[in-house]
Design an enzyme around this catalytic site. Sequence first.
Site, PDB file in Angstrom:
ATOM      1  N   TYR A 276      19.832  -6.936  37.345  1.00  0.00           N
ATOM      2  CA  TYR A 276      18.997  -8.036  37.843  1.00  0.00           C
ATOM      3  C   TYR A 276      17.543  -7.836  37.415  1.00  0.00           C
ATOM      4  O   TYR A 276      16.887  -8.770  36.920  1.00  0.00           O
ATOM      5  CB  TYR A 276      19.103  -8.104  39.362  1.00  0.00           C
ATOM      6  CG  TYR A 276      18.153  -9.057  40.036  1.00  0.00           C
ATOM      7  CD1 TYR A 276      18.457 -10.404  40.170  1.00  0.00           C
ATOM      8  CD2 TYR A 276      16.945  -8.609  40.570  1.00  0.00           C
ATOM      9  CE1 TYR A 276      17.594 -11.281  40.803  1.00  0.00           C
ATOM     10  CE2 TYR A 276      16.071  -9.474  41.201  1.00  0.00           C
ATOM     11  CZ  TYR A 276      16.402 -10.805  41.319  1.00  0.00           C
ATOM     12  OH  TYR A 276      15.533 -11.665  41.949  1.00  0.00           O
TER      13      TYR A 276
ATOM     14  N   SER B  21      10.467 -12.180  39.299  1.00  0.00           N
ATOM     15  CA  SER B  21      10.568 -11.378  40.519  1.00  0.00           C
ATOM     16  C   SER B  21       9.571 -10.240  40.460  1.00  0.00           C
ATOM     17  O   SER B  21       9.206  -9.767  39.374  1.00  0.00           O
ATOM     18  CB  SER B  21      11.983 -10.811  40.661  1.00  0.00           C
ATOM     19  OG  SER B  21      12.052  -9.815  41.662  1.00  0.00           O
TER      20      SER B  21
END
Length: 300
Positions: free
Chosen positions: A205, A192
Amino acid sequence: MASQQFPPQNQETQPGKEHAMDPRPEAIIQSYKPANKLKDKVAIVTGGDSGIGRAVCLCFALEGATVAFTYVKGQEEKDAEETLRALRDIRARTGAKDPMAIPADLGYDDNCRKVVDEVAGAYGGAIDILVNNAAEQYERPSITDITEDDLERVFRTNIFSYFFMSKHAVKRMRDRRGGAGAGGCSIINTSSINAYKGNKTLLDYTATKGAIVAFTRALALQLAEEGIRVNGVAPGPIWTPLIPASFAEEKVRQFGSQVPMGRAGQPSEVAPSFVFLASDDASYMSGQMLHVNGGVIVNG
């Protein structure tokens, strides 16, 4: 490009449902031209029922691959059925083997072993491509809001599953040496933009996504001499079910507007990067990350 806004919406369960989104994400870009880049390959895509995973499944199938994907049992059946139906429609044109949809909790070693064994058993022992893509995220404003159970859950889904799936897939990929084409076998990990830019409300996360970058680099070095390439894709803001399942309605409405291109990306704009990394076109690439993020400049 002008800034884009989405209709306010929210979903209460992770990792979200694509069939409930407005608008629906685009899985295949209209101008996409397949070229048999993955013909006769067998691919596993985790979290392949929706979002980026679905787009990757469909692009792989269009390129001639036989595709198996995993999904979360009890939450994603409708999305999984849609993806499986689309894969079977494509398979009728390409001549690949029948696709598979496998419900699984991938945060545990034995569950990952069972998935890999089931796919290998169905397709004559072959696994050429693994896409580690399953993920979940929960917005929390402070580190003090994250419990030990919260942390373990996110790490199990987002990084433990990548480790366990790779561990068992590599055993099968080693058996394919010499039979997987010039590019060998391929593992592709979904990281990400948050691994590079940080995200103060997605602390756990973001930590898993950074771990994925390091895992990708280390595993690439470990497997380089065995003809198994390991790369990753680090998407920016992409319109997937994880978004309405993670954020409040106002944040969903503005999602993606902060990047230079002024809009969120579609899964259809990310999936071709996975095709490239899985194919012989990327035969001299390993340990790398591709950044599909709407123009945000990152290093690494």
